[in-house]
Write a protein that holds these residues in place. Structure first.
Motif, PDB file in Angstrom:
ATOM      1  N   SER A  33       0.820  -1.211   0.000  1.00 42.89           N
ATOM      2  CA  SER A  33       0.000   0.000   0.000  1.00 42.89           C
ATOM      3  C   SER A  33       0.854   1.260   0.000  1.00 42.89           C
ATOM      4  CB  SER A  33      -0.947   0.000   1.208  1.00 42.89           C
ATOM      5  OG  SER A  33      -0.214  -0.016   2.428  1.00 42.89           O
ATOM      6  N   GLN A  34       1.996   1.225   0.694  1.00 45.79           N
ATOM      7  CA  GLN A  34       2.859   2.401   0.747  1.00 45.79           C
ATOM      8  C   GLN A  34       3.553   2.682  -0.583  1.00 45.79           C
ATOM      9  OE1 GLN A  34       3.074   4.624   3.312  1.00 45.79           O
ATOM     10  NE2 GLN A  34       1.384   3.428   4.135  1.00 45.79           N
ATOM     11  N   THR A  50       0.525   5.993  -4.392  1.00 41.93           N
ATOM     12  CA  THR A  50      -0.002   7.315  -4.066  1.00 41.93           C
ATOM     13  C   THR A  50      -1.441   7.392  -4.557  1.00 41.93           C
ATOM     14  OG1 THR A  50       2.142   8.435  -4.211  1.00 41.93           O
ATOM     15  CG2 THR A  50       0.192   9.799  -4.526  1.00 41.93           C
ATOM     16  N   GLY A  51      -2.336   7.846  -3.708  1.00 41.12           N
ATOM     17  CA  GLY A  51      -3.734   7.997  -4.089  1.00 41.12           C
ATOM     18  C   GLY A  51      -4.008   9.406  -4.587  1.00 41.12           C
ATOM     19  N   LEU A  73     -11.627  11.074  -0.568  1.00 48.09           N
ATOM     20  CA  LEU A  73     -10.286  11.078   0.021  1.00 48.09           C
ATOM     21  C   LEU A  73     -10.227  10.203   1.265  1.00 48.09           C
ATOM     22  CD1 LEU A  73      -7.383  12.236   0.160  1.00 48.09           C
ATOM     23  CD2 LEU A  73      -8.338  14.138   1.486  1.00 48.09           C
ATOM     24  N   GLN A  74     -11.193  10.343   2.130  1.00 47.70           N
ATOM     25  CA  GLN A  74     -11.191   9.572   3.369  1.00 47.70           C
ATOM     26  C   GLN A  74     -11.409   8.084   3.111  1.00 47.70           C
ATOM     27  OE1 GLN A  74     -14.180  11.614   5.724  1.00 47.70           O
ATOM     28  NE2 GLN A  74     -12.700  13.139   6.454  1.00 47.70           N
ATOM     29  N   GLN A  87      -7.721   6.987   1.634  1.00 42.01           N
ATOM     30  CA  GLN A  87      -6.510   7.095   2.463  1.00 42.01           C
ATOM     31  C   GLN A  87      -6.103   5.805   3.165  1.00 42.01           C
ATOM     32  OE1 GLN A  87      -7.709  10.746   4.576  1.00 42.01           O
ATOM     33  NE2 GLN A  87      -5.819  11.714   3.832  1.00 42.01           N
ATOM     34  N   PRO A  88      -7.025   5.015   3.746  1.00 44.51           N
ATOM     35  CA  PRO A  88      -6.586   3.787   4.418  1.00 44.51           C
ATOM     36  C   PRO A  88      -6.034   2.726   3.462  1.00 44.51           C
ATOM     37  CG  PRO A  88      -8.789   4.449   5.143  1.00 44.51           C
ATOM     38  CD  PRO A  88      -8.468   5.231   3.920  1.00 44.51           C
ATOM     39  N   GLN A  89      -6.262   2.895   2.172  1.00 41.55           N
ATOM     40  CA  GLN A  89      -5.887   1.872   1.200  1.00 41.55           C
ATOM     41  C   GLN A  89      -4.497   2.076   0.597  1.00 41.55           C
ATOM     42  OE1 GLN A  89      -8.908   0.680  -1.647  1.00 41.55           O
ATOM     43  NE2 GLN A  89     -10.435   1.977  -0.669  1.00 41.55           N
ATOM     44  N   PRO A 100       0.773   7.904   0.548  1.00 42.88           N
ATOM     45  CA  PRO A 100       0.414   9.324   0.493  1.00 42.88           C
ATOM     46  C   PRO A 100      -0.777   9.564  -0.423  1.00 42.88           C
ATOM     47  CG  PRO A 100       2.390   8.895  -0.802  1.00 42.88           C
ATOM     48  CD  PRO A 100       2.082   7.629  -0.071  1.00 42.88           C
ATOM     49  N   CYS A 101      -1.457  10.683  -0.203  1.00 43.68           N
ATOM     50  CA  CYS A 101      -2.590  11.067  -1.041  1.00 43.68           C
ATOM     51  C   CYS A 101      -2.451  12.513  -1.477  1.00 43.68           C
ATOM     52  CB  CYS A 101      -3.911  10.896  -0.288  1.00 43.68           C
ATOM     53  SG  CYS A 101      -4.540   9.207  -0.232  1.00 43.68           S
ATOM     54  N   VAL A 107      -4.239  17.415   2.484  1.00 44.12           N
ATOM     55  CA  VAL A 107      -3.286  16.746   1.591  1.00 44.12           C
ATOM     56  C   VAL A 107      -2.874  17.736   0.515  1.00 44.12           C
ATOM     57  CG1 VAL A 107      -4.280  14.461   2.000  1.00 44.12           C
ATOM     58  CG2 VAL A 107      -5.085  15.834   0.061  1.00 44.12           C
TER      59      VAL A 107
END
Length: 211
Positions: free
Chosen positions: A4-5, A8-9, A40-41, A44-46, A49-50, A66
């Motif tokens: 996941s890291q 970037t979302g 966005l919310q 973000q958990p997925q 960075p966003c 963000v």
């Protein structure tokens, strides 16, 4: 494996909102908060960075916490402009884009898109999910603004748009690409429903309130 890291979302909120009467679509209210903030919310958990892509009311979008980037192309050039902007500022190997007007996208979107990329050895993955047509019938359709893109695609996309290209599928077909299907029985038929008009937004609000 893509973690996941590594992703970037990017929430796409840079359109004209012409079918909503020219309002800033990302700031229209859904479940008590702006559409773009809701998306966005959910994203973000997925991912790691966003960031947000917006072309108006940048101060408001920046309050979401963000980085906010306007299109690197002039004239509201569409989703590919958002893709190009995201890839320009992306600091991870992968970029995952979601539109602000489809606020119910799957909570495992990033995970499944990443798995599809690894399985197909693709540098582009587009979602394909259940969506109701005008007749109410639900079918699995490509959702090209839900895209997982490798950062190395930036030069290719720059060249494509400089040469006048504007269609997502024309560009994606130039690269190893795959579809990630969200069509299991457990998937919500509203997962990829989008609100192009205020009427559609009110309908989606009512449908999700009943769930």
């Amino acid at each position: 494996m893509i973690f996941s890291q590594d992703i970037t979302g990017l929430v796409l909120a840079g359109g004209r909102g012409s079918r909503m009467g020219g309002v800033d679509k990302g700031l229209q209210t859904f479940q008590g908060q702006p559409l773009a903030l809701h998306a966005l919310q959910r994203l973000q958990p997925q991912v790691g960075p966003c960031m947000l892509n917006a072309n108006r009311h940048l101060d408001t979008y920046q309050s979401f916490g963000v980085p906010v980037h306007a299109d690197v192309l002039p004239g509201y050039a569409g989703p590919l402009a958002g893709f190009l902007t995201g890839l320009t500022y992306c600091s991870t190997p992968w970029l995952l884009t979601v539109p602000c007007d489809s606020p119910c996208f799957p909570l495992d979107l990033a995970q499944r898109m990443a798995q599809a990329a690894v399985h197909a050895q693709a540098t582009i993955v587009l979602a394909a999910g259940p969506q109701a047509g005008r007749d109410g019938a639900v079918s699995v359709r490509p959702q090209p603004v839900f895209a997982l893109l490798h950062r190395n695609l930036l030069p290719s996309l720059q060249t494509f748009v400089q040469e006048g290209g504007s269609k997502i599928d024309t560009w994606t077909q130039q690269h190893p690409h795959a579809l990630c299907r969200f069509d299991q029985a457990s998937d919500d038929a509203q997962a990829f429903a989008n609100a192009n008009t205020l009427q559609e937004l009110h309908m989606l609000q009512g449908q999700t309130a009943l769930d």
